[in-house]
Write a protein that holds these residues in place. Structure first.
Motif, PDB file in Angstrom:
ATOM      1  N   VAL A   1       0.826  -1.136   0.556  1.00  0.00           N
ATOM      2  CA  VAL A   1      -0.209  -0.191  -0.731  1.00  0.00           C
ATOM      3  C   VAL A   1       0.844   1.338   0.107  1.00  0.00           C
ATOM      4  O   VAL A   1       0.954   2.049   0.923  1.00  0.00           O
ATOM      5  N   GLY A   2       0.583   1.606  -1.482  1.00  0.00           N
ATOM      6  CA  GLY A   2       2.119   2.637  -1.225  1.00  0.00           C
ATOM      7  C   GLY A   2       1.682   4.299  -0.329  1.00  0.00           C
ATOM      8  O   GLY A   2      -0.195   3.932   0.136  1.00  0.00           O
ATOM      9  N   ALA A   3       2.236   5.206   0.137  1.00  0.00           N
ATOM     10  CA  ALA A   3       1.825   6.253   0.891  1.00  0.00           C
ATOM     11  C   ALA A   3       0.801   7.498   0.599  1.00  0.00           C
ATOM     12  O   ALA A   3       0.148   6.980  -0.879  1.00  0.00           O
ATOM     13  N   GLN A   4      -0.314   7.481   1.089  1.00  0.00           N
ATOM     14  CA  GLN A   4      -1.968   7.535   0.570  1.00  0.00           C
ATOM     15  C   GLN A   4      -3.026   8.163   1.866  1.00  0.00           C
ATOM     16  O   GLN A   4      -2.734   7.729   3.114  1.00  0.00           O
ATOM     17  N   GLU A   5      -3.505   9.414   1.529  1.00  0.00           N
ATOM     18  CA  GLU A   5      -4.406   9.757   2.394  1.00  0.00           C
ATOM     19  C   GLU A   5      -6.213   9.079   2.063  1.00  0.00           C
ATOM     20  O   GLU A   5      -5.993   9.228   0.828  1.00  0.00           O
ATOM     21  N   HIS A   6      -7.024   7.895   2.599  1.00  0.00           N
ATOM     22  CA  HIS A   6      -8.139   7.875   1.813  1.00  0.00           C
ATOM     23  C   HIS A   6      -9.222   7.706   3.289  1.00  0.00           C
ATOM     24  O   HIS A   6      -8.597   8.098   4.409  1.00  0.00           O
ATOM     25  N   SER A   7     -10.250   7.881   3.167  1.00  0.00           N
ATOM     26  CA  SER A   7     -10.875   7.184   4.144  1.00  0.00           C
ATOM     27  C   SER A   7     -11.692   5.600   3.760  1.00  0.00           C
ATOM     28  O   SER A   7     -12.131   5.464   1.789  1.00  0.00           O
ATOM     29  N   GLY A   8     -12.502   4.695   4.502  1.00  0.00           N
ATOM     30  CA  GLY A   8     -12.653   3.659   3.399  1.00  0.00           C
ATOM     31  C   GLY A   8     -14.444   3.262   4.372  1.00  0.00           C
ATOM     32  O   GLY A   8     -14.506   4.170   5.607  1.00  0.00           O
ATOM     33  N   HIS A   9     -14.794   2.113   3.499  1.00  0.00           N
ATOM     34  CA  HIS A   9     -15.860   1.775   4.484  1.00  0.00           C
ATOM     35  C   HIS A   9     -15.924  -0.139   3.684  1.00  0.00           C
ATOM     36  O   HIS A   9     -15.803   0.238   2.805  1.00  0.00           O
ATOM     37  N   ASN A  10     -16.321  -0.361   4.528  1.00  0.00           N
ATOM     38  CA  ASN A  10     -16.499  -1.925   4.527  1.00  0.00           C
ATOM     39  C   ASN A  10     -18.318  -2.357   4.223  1.00  0.00           C
ATOM     40  O   ASN A  10     -19.218  -2.067   4.638  1.00  0.00           O
ATOM     41  N   VAL A  11     -18.112  -2.225   2.664  1.00  0.00           N
ATOM     42  CA  VAL A  11     -19.737  -2.425   2.204  1.00  0.00           C
ATOM     43  C   VAL A  11     -19.809  -4.081   1.549  1.00  0.00           C
ATOM     44  O   VAL A  11     -20.339  -4.263   0.717  1.00  0.00           O
ATOM     45  N   GLY A  12     -19.067  -4.367   2.518  1.00  0.00           N
ATOM     46  CA  GLY A  12     -18.946  -6.675   2.313  1.00  0.00           C
ATOM     47  C   GLY A  12     -19.945  -6.927   3.775  1.00  0.00           C
ATOM     48  O   GLY A  12     -20.605  -5.576   3.954  1.00  0.00           O
ATOM     49  N   GLU A  13     -19.746  -8.078   3.309  1.00  0.00           N
ATOM     50  CA  GLU A  13     -21.198  -9.149   4.780  1.00  0.00           C
ATOM     51  C   GLU A  13     -20.809  -9.694   5.517  1.00  0.00           C
ATOM     52  O   GLU A  13     -20.894  -9.964   6.529  1.00  0.00           O
ATOM     53  N   THR A  14     -19.158  -9.881   6.058  1.00  0.00           N
ATOM     54  CA  THR A  14     -17.919  -9.440   7.540  1.00  0.00           C
ATOM     55  C   THR A  14     -17.686  -8.773   7.344  1.00  0.00           C
ATOM     56  O   THR A  14     -16.982  -7.628   6.970  1.00  0.00           O
ATOM     57  N   PRO A  15     -16.902  -9.051   8.576  1.00  0.00           N
ATOM     58  CA  PRO A  15     -15.984  -7.708   8.907  1.00  0.00           C
ATOM     59  C   PRO A  15     -14.713  -8.285   8.800  1.00  0.00           C
ATOM     60  O   PRO A  15     -13.870  -9.323   8.500  1.00  0.00           O
ATOM     61  N   THR A  16     -14.503  -7.151   8.869  1.00  0.00           N
ATOM     62  CA  THR A  16     -12.439  -7.026   8.301  1.00  0.00           C
ATOM     63  C   THR A  16     -11.658  -7.116   9.083  1.00  0.00           C
ATOM     64  O   THR A  16     -11.953  -6.230  10.720  1.00  0.00           O
ATOM     65  N   HIS A  17     -10.249  -7.560   8.675  1.00  0.00           N
ATOM     66  CA  HIS A  17      -9.356  -7.975   9.822  1.00  0.00           C
ATOM     67  C   HIS A  17      -7.919  -7.684   9.060  1.00  0.00           C
ATOM     68  O   HIS A  17      -8.032  -8.895   9.017  1.00  0.00           O
ATOM     69  N   SER A  18      -7.213  -6.548   9.600  1.00  0.00           N
ATOM     70  CA  SER A  18      -5.900  -6.589   8.763  1.00  0.00           C
ATOM     71  C   SER A  18      -4.776  -6.144   9.602  1.00  0.00           C
ATOM     72  O   SER A  18      -4.956  -5.592  10.636  1.00  0.00           O
ATOM     73  N   ILE A  19      -3.807  -6.447   8.869  1.00  0.00           N
ATOM     74  CA  ILE A  19      -2.852  -5.869   9.881  1.00  0.00           C
ATOM     75  C   ILE A  19      -2.005  -5.178   8.865  1.00  0.00           C
ATOM     76  O   ILE A  19      -1.725  -5.696   7.475  1.00  0.00           O
ATOM     77  N   PHE A  20      -1.333  -3.726   9.100  1.00  0.00           N
ATOM     78  CA  PHE A  20      -0.605  -2.872   8.242  1.00  0.00           C
ATOM     79  C   PHE A  20       1.393  -2.788   9.201  1.00  0.00           C
ATOM     80  O   PHE A  20       1.167  -2.635  10.049  1.00  0.00           O
ATOM     81  N   VAL A  21       2.114  -3.359   8.266  1.00  0.00           N
ATOM     82  CA  VAL A  21       3.507  -2.418   8.735  1.00  0.00           C
ATOM     83  C   VAL A  21       3.784  -1.256   7.685  1.00  0.00           C
ATOM     84  O   VAL A  21       3.876  -0.847   6.514  1.00  0.00           O
ATOM     85  N   GLU A  22       3.122   0.321   8.913  1.00  0.00           N
ATOM     86  CA  GLU A  22       3.464   1.133   8.366  1.00  0.00           C
ATOM     87  C   GLU A  22       5.487   1.102   8.344  1.00  0.00           C
ATOM     88  O   GLU A  22       6.045   0.890   9.782  1.00  0.00           O
ATOM     89  N   LEU A  23       6.158   1.645   7.225  1.00  0.00           N
ATOM     90  CA  LEU A  23       7.001   2.554   7.207  1.00  0.00           C
ATOM     91  C   LEU A  23       7.949   3.756   7.267  1.00  0.00           C
ATOM     92  O   LEU A  23       7.049   4.326   7.415  1.00  0.00           O
ATOM     93  N   LYS A  24       8.583   3.823   8.169  1.00  0.00           N
ATOM     94  CA  LYS A  24       9.504   5.125   8.493  1.00  0.00           C
ATOM     95  C   LYS A  24      10.086   5.709   8.019  1.00  0.00           C
ATOM     96  O   LYS A  24      10.068   6.487   7.631  1.00  0.00           O
TER      97      LYS A  24
END
Length: 115
Positions: free
Chosen positions: A77-100
């Motif tokens: 995931v390249g650097a970005q500004e955004h908002s999100g919306h869960n439009v699916g039928e299941t919960p989301t569970h993700s892990i992000f490793v952000e580079l400093k």
């Protein structure tokens, strides 16, 4: 580095949790339910691991992309500004490793995760 006002842990503390941090990376856990939305926030260059399959709409205010990923997917995931919306039928569970480390100039302007 993410400005505090755009930090997802600040904008959406009910969805993002810091689970590890040192001087080179920050690891975030993200969880939501169908219909949940996030406020505009910024991620530096990151690697995303999808713990569960999900379907989301990612928007930068000018355009939107639908993202449908299976469990176990790993995406840049390249650097970005955004908002999100869960439009699916299941919960989301993700892990992000952000580079400093500072991001190189190439690759800017891509919205959402990349293969």
């Amino acid at each position: 580095m993410v400005l505090e006002s755009h930090d997802p842990v600040v904008t959406d503390p009910d969805h993002y949790t810091v689970i590890f941090e040192n001087d080179r990376v920050r690891v975030l856990e993200y969880r939501d339910r169908p219909g949940d939305r996030t406020r505009p926030h910024r991620h530096p260059d990151s690697v995303m691991y999808t713990v569960t399959a999900f379907r989301r709409r990612i928007s930068d205010g000018h355009r939107a992309v639908d993202v449908d990923l299976p469990a176990g997917a790993v995406r840049w995931v390249g650097a970005q500004e955004h908002s999100g919306h869960n439009v699916g039928e299941t919960p989301t569970h993700s892990i992000f490793v952000e580079l400093k480390e500072p991001a190189p100039a190439a690759g800017a302007g891509v919205l959402g995760p990349q293969p």
